[in-house]
Design a protein around this motif. Sequence first.
Motif, mmCIF file in Angstrom:
data_model
loop_
_atom_site.group_PDB
_atom_site.id
_atom_site.type_symbol
_atom_site.label_atom_id
_atom_site.label_comp_id
_atom_site.label_asym_id
_atom_site.label_seq_id
_atom_site.Cartn_x
_atom_site.Cartn_y
_atom_site.Cartn_z
ATOM 1 N N ALA A 256 -3.344 -7.229 2.069
ATOM 2 C CA ALA A 256 -2.095 -6.081 3.659
ATOM 3 C C ALA A 256 -1.786 -7.614 4.279
ATOM 4 C CB ALA A 256 -2.010 -5.040 3.502
ATOM 5 N N VAL A 258 -0.781 -7.427 7.672
ATOM 6 C CA VAL A 258 -0.692 -7.293 9.056
ATOM 7 C C VAL A 258 0.030 -7.753 9.984
ATOM 8 C CG1 VAL A 258 -2.950 -5.828 11.191
ATOM 9 C CG2 VAL A 258 -3.381 -6.055 8.846
ATOM 10 N N LYS A 272 -4.282 -0.346 8.844
ATOM 11 C CA LYS A 272 -3.757 -0.385 7.265
ATOM 12 C C LYS A 272 -5.243 -1.213 6.336
ATOM 13 C CE LYS A 272 0.852 -2.867 8.082
ATOM 14 N NZ LYS A 272 1.734 -3.720 6.931
ATOM 15 N N TRP A 273 -6.681 -0.298 6.567
ATOM 16 C CA TRP A 273 -7.233 -0.670 5.979
ATOM 17 C C TRP A 273 -7.937 0.280 4.498
ATOM 18 C CZ3 TRP A 273 -11.554 -4.273 7.343
ATOM 19 C CH2 TRP A 273 -12.327 -3.995 7.145
ATOM 20 N N ASP A 274 -6.662 0.987 4.606
ATOM 21 C CA ASP A 274 -7.012 1.648 3.302
ATOM 22 C C ASP A 274 -6.028 0.539 2.528
ATOM 23 O OD1 ASP A 274 -8.482 4.250 3.864
ATOM 24 O OD2 ASP A 274 -6.684 5.494 4.388
ATOM 25 N N GLN A 275 -4.890 -0.439 3.027
ATOM 26 C CA GLN A 275 -4.858 -0.700 2.298
ATOM 27 C C GLN A 275 -5.416 -2.686 1.091
ATOM 28 O OE1 GLN A 275 -0.096 -2.094 3.430
ATOM 29 N NE2 GLN A 275 0.119 -3.411 1.728
ATOM 30 N N ILE A 276 -5.689 -2.730 2.545
ATOM 31 C CA ILE A 276 -6.125 -3.929 3.164
ATOM 32 C C ILE A 276 -7.744 -3.463 1.364
ATOM 33 C CG2 ILE A 276 -8.767 -4.728 3.754
ATOM 34 C CD1 ILE A 276 -6.785 -4.712 6.300
ATOM 35 N N GLY A 303 4.910 -10.096 3.036
ATOM 36 C CA GLY A 303 4.717 -9.302 4.987
ATOM 37 C C GLY A 303 5.846 -9.416 5.837
#
Length: 306
Positions: A256, A258, A272-276, A303
Amino acid sequence: MSDIRFDGKVAIVTGAGGGLGRCHALELARRGAKVVVNDLGSSMDGSGGSSAAAEGVVKEIEALGGEAMANGSSVADAAGVKKMIDDTMAKWGRIDILIANAGILRDKSFSKMTQTDIDLVIDVHLRGSFMPIHAAWDIMKEQNYGRIVVTTSSTGLYGNFGQANYGAAKLGLVGMMNTLKIEGAKNNIKINAVCPVAATQMTEGLMPPAVLEQLKPEYVSPGVMNLVKEDAPTGVILSAAAGAFSIARIVETEGAFVGVGDDLTAEAVAAKWDQITDTSRTLPAFKAGGEHGQHMFAVVAGGVKA
């Protein structure tokens, strides 16, 4: 399907006095290759004759009707490696296949590991693969033909308690392979890695006898033959154990974008950790480091547009 043959080919197998190396050497010989059986002799510079183990494997090959010679050089010694290459060229005039298999263990928990423990393991596994490959590289380039296998480990790929030195050396071999697959392509030099699980002198104290019985080293060699054949792949990590085979790969999530400047903070990354880290959006394995850079710039571009 046609038989895999190595008639007219010359192969060097390091650490071939026993275990996996012996099995690779015997299988190459059965399929027509002339084989240099390398195993450490009494002298670090490779002089003074070959080890009894290497001589024994040569006799096994000769009993099969094949051609082989023993070499007692240390793969971690420049003079010894030069002797191995020079002797091979003097006898047969070419080197088509090199299987870097020699290895040692100095297992200790990290807090107890010494500099010597690290140096010895890296010398044999990493430098001991680099040096023979480097010595044979220009010969293979001149021939426009070469097939190379390095021996990695699940410890390098995934980790194992008490083996920080071994794991570092084994993953280092994958890094070397990833570059040499690119540099060797124009000269038909292909390089792959085998990640074996086998009952050898290095593993006999680590697993129960019933398990070791299923992990015969000869069960790995058929896979290795496919890594050094005429139409071999390149840049592949082949896992092998008990007759089962799989491919290990380094892959990356889609990731992702950021932000940049004031928008790029540790908290923004955390948001955005879950997407990364979303492994459901894993990309195909990259073929070169440049593809990684292209991907990261594509993520940035996407992005910014969003």
